[in-house]
Design a protein around this motif. Sequence first.
Motif, PDB file in Angstrom:
ATOM      1  N   GLY A  81       0.807  -1.209   0.000  1.00 24.56           N
ATOM      2  CA  GLY A  81       0.000   0.000   0.000  1.00 24.56           C
ATOM      3  C   GLY A  81       0.839   1.257   0.000  1.00 24.56           C
ATOM      4  O   GLY A  81       1.988   1.253   0.453  1.00 24.56           O
ATOM      5  N   TRP A 133      -0.374   5.602   3.288  1.00 24.20           N
ATOM      6  CA  TRP A 133      -0.958   5.203   4.563  1.00 24.20           C
ATOM      7  C   TRP A 133      -0.611   6.158   5.707  1.00 24.20           C
ATOM      8  O   TRP A 133      -1.039   5.932   6.845  1.00 24.20           O
ATOM      9  CB  TRP A 133      -0.514   3.780   4.904  1.00 24.20           C
ATOM     10  N   TRP A 188     -12.031   2.487   8.209  1.00 21.43           N
ATOM     11  CA  TRP A 188     -12.076   1.854   6.898  1.00 21.43           C
ATOM     12  C   TRP A 188     -11.701   0.376   7.016  1.00 21.43           C
ATOM     13  O   TRP A 188     -10.792   0.022   7.759  1.00 21.43           O
ATOM     14  CB  TRP A 188     -11.106   2.539   5.939  1.00 21.43           C
ATOM     15  N   TYR A 220     -10.177  -2.713   5.073  1.00 23.12           N
ATOM     16  CA  TYR A 220      -9.391  -3.192   3.939  1.00 23.12           C
ATOM     17  C   TYR A 220      -9.470  -4.720   3.967  1.00 23.12           C
ATOM     18  O   TYR A 220      -8.779  -5.373   4.745  1.00 23.12           O
ATOM     19  CB  TYR A 220      -7.946  -2.699   4.037  1.00 23.12           C
ATOM     20  N   SER A 254      -7.535 -10.239   0.495  1.00 22.13           N
ATOM     21  CA  SER A 254      -7.970 -11.090  -0.611  1.00 22.13           C
ATOM     22  C   SER A 254      -7.184 -12.385  -0.682  1.00 22.13           C
ATOM     23  O   SER A 254      -7.352 -13.171  -1.605  1.00 22.13           O
ATOM     24  CB  SER A 254      -7.821 -10.338  -1.937  1.00 22.13           C
ATOM     25  N   TRP A 275      -4.026  -5.121  -1.995  1.00 26.91           N
ATOM     26  CA  TRP A 275      -5.254  -4.688  -1.346  1.00 26.91           C
ATOM     27  C   TRP A 275      -6.367  -4.509  -2.363  1.00 26.91           C
ATOM     28  O   TRP A 275      -6.143  -3.992  -3.452  1.00 26.91           O
ATOM     29  CB  TRP A 275      -5.038  -3.338  -0.656  1.00 26.91           C
ATOM     30  N   PRO A 276      -7.582  -4.875  -2.010  1.00 28.54           N
ATOM     31  CA  PRO A 276      -8.731  -4.494  -2.826  1.00 28.54           C
ATOM     32  C   PRO A 276      -9.166  -3.078  -2.451  1.00 28.54           C
ATOM     33  O   PRO A 276      -8.553  -2.424  -1.617  1.00 28.54           O
ATOM     34  CB  PRO A 276      -9.793  -5.525  -2.420  1.00 28.54           C
ATOM     35  N   SER A 277     -10.240  -2.614  -3.045  1.00 26.85           N
ATOM     36  CA  SER A 277     -10.759  -1.291  -2.706  1.00 26.85           C
ATOM     37  C   SER A 277     -11.285  -1.289  -1.279  1.00 26.85           C
ATOM     38  O   SER A 277     -11.976  -2.221  -0.864  1.00 26.85           O
ATOM     39  CB  SER A 277     -11.875  -0.895  -3.672  1.00 26.85           C
ATOM     40  N   PRO A 278     -10.978  -0.227  -0.516  1.00 25.77           N
ATOM     41  CA  PRO A 278     -11.457  -0.171   0.872  1.00 25.77           C
ATOM     42  C   PRO A 278     -12.929   0.216   0.942  1.00 25.77           C
ATOM     43  O   PRO A 278     -13.506   0.734  -0.018  1.00 25.77           O
ATOM     44  CB  PRO A 278     -10.570   0.912   1.489  1.00 25.77           C
ATOM     45  N   SER A 279     -13.529  -0.037   2.079  1.00 26.13           N
ATOM     46  CA  SER A 279     -14.904   0.394   2.325  1.00 26.13           C
ATOM     47  C   SER A 279     -14.992   1.031   3.704  1.00 26.13           C
ATOM     48  O   SER A 279     -14.377   0.552   4.654  1.00 26.13           O
ATOM     49  CB  SER A 279     -15.876  -0.786   2.216  1.00 26.13           C
ATOM     50  N   ARG A 280     -15.733   2.111   3.815  1.00 25.53           N
ATOM     51  CA  ARG A 280     -15.868   2.815   5.089  1.00 25.53           C
ATOM     52  C   ARG A 280     -16.922   2.115   5.945  1.00 25.53           C
ATOM     53  O   ARG A 280     -18.038   1.859   5.485  1.00 25.53           O
ATOM     54  CB  ARG A 280     -16.261   4.277   4.848  1.00 25.53           C
TER      55      ARG A 280
END
Length: 600
Positions: free
Chosen positions: A540, A543, A573, A575, A578, A583-588
């Motif tokens: 990443g 960060w 968030w 992470y 996978s 990393w895939p796309s993060p989500s809040r």
Amino acid sequence: MALALLLGTLAPAVPPAVADAVTHVVSVGDMPGSIAVNPVTNKAYVASAEGVSIIDGVTGAGTLPSIDAPVDVDVNSATNKVYVSGAGGSVAVVDGATHAVTSVPVGAEPGVVAVNEANNKIYVGVQTGITIIDGGTHTTTSVALFGGAQDIVVNPVTGKVYVLSGGTIRVLDAGGAVIGEVIIGAGFVRALAVNQVTNKIYFTTLGRYGANIHVMDGATDKTTGTIESLRKVEILAVNTASNKVYVAADRDDSDGFIKIIDGTTFSEITTIGTATAISGIGVNPTSNKVYVPTGGGGTVIIDGDSQSSYAVYTGSQPVAVAVNPATNRAYVVSYGTSSVRIIDGAVERPVKNDFNGDGYTDLLAREASGVLWLYPGDGVGGWLTRAQVGQGWNVMTAILTPGDFNGDGNGDVLARDGDGLLWLYPGNGSSGWLPRVQVGTGWAGMIAIESVGDFDGDTFVDVAAQTTFGVLWVYRGNGSGGWLPAIQVGTGWNTMTEMTGVGDFNSDGTPDIAARDSSGVLWLYPGNGSGGWLPQRVIGQGWNVMNSLVGPGDFDGDGRADILARNTFGELWLYAGSGGMAWPSPSRVGTGWNGMTAIL
């Protein structure tokens, strides 16, 4: 202060299926290889340089050193006889009850052994073909095959025998006569397997025109279907209950894949990636689980119903696996550690941050007033209603969640106070704590203390601590709330602005550490399962906007380790790991978390 939990207070997910855990490590002879299990007597037999080691259930039961340089081993559970090929051109026939050994000459260079329990015939690959042993009389019959025999599989229902010989398949009838042959033009057969229920034979090939998976009708011994593969395909196994075929594939680099084939339609269902190349496949048709040892030391366990997977550490250089469906255990042979690790399908794999006992990953957070809150996970990346589980925790200068530190099956907390004392707060499994216990002194000199899971591969959880000089130590847990001698595992870690244990992030069966440097680059330091590291990788950038990182385990319920990170705006968030290095796309998953002085 109420926190906004963006995924809401949802109804709990369906309770997770029982996950398999490594429960025992049994030492065997040096350089172990082949293994066979007798499900009737609950004994496993392991061929090694020292003879044949016997495992009685989960306990080592000695070695038969009278067998010289064993190569392969198989067992007839109906007669309780064990057959071991070895040096001297013979097969050792071992009585499973008395351990008496009878030597049967079979020919030069005996190798692979296969037993047909239906007719009590034993098939042994030798330099000139195969030798058939009558299990009752020990008389032998030789079958000449140009190319010898690299693998032998039998169909006990039809009595046919399929021999991988010099890149072709030779078909033998019950009497040993060659009645068919499968020759691949401009290529060769790599491996084969049989489904005795459907009378289908599956085999993999590699040649001028690529890699392929084939199915052959056992009634006609004719190929009836082919699936092309973009990757090299090799060993395979069949689940006779589900009629699914599991095929190992690889690329030119170090990773591997398992292709899952529907045996009825002969079509590919899905492909599951593994962190390193595959060294074996074991199937439990009773539980519908598949065990896939990989070169990095992890064994990937595939749920045949959901096709989900996860990995457990089973020792360096695993070379073979055998399954006992009667006890729901799998035995994985580790060449590198001269041991067998036993995976018990009836023992649930511990969830590191499960504090309320529902089987899902939770989060603990301390606010400035010292109140400690439990945020129960719902198993699919969301939250249930939070609950206060402590107060006065602002006297602690470091808090971490190591997992089950004292061996009672519940998630625990370790905390350091202002005097450098380390305290264990044993979880009670229902959102509370048992009386705390002091487990260390002199921890004030550590600028970071993090959980790292079972870092040295002894099945007990450990703790990593960094000194002010940047030296990283792993304090090895003894599994009952105490310590084994610490080991130094690195220097120069003071260049990192934050680190956290992230569990098995790359899904190779071993726990890892993520660390951020002063430039905001996030690095993954993969553990090697025995107290050391594999090469670190960048996973990443950017960060440095995050002021808290935590590795709670599998937060979203997909079987992969995740990271939760809080940014300077107080947003939390997810992470979602996978199973690889990226990393895939993060989500809040929350806002308002900047009021918390510790998230773990």
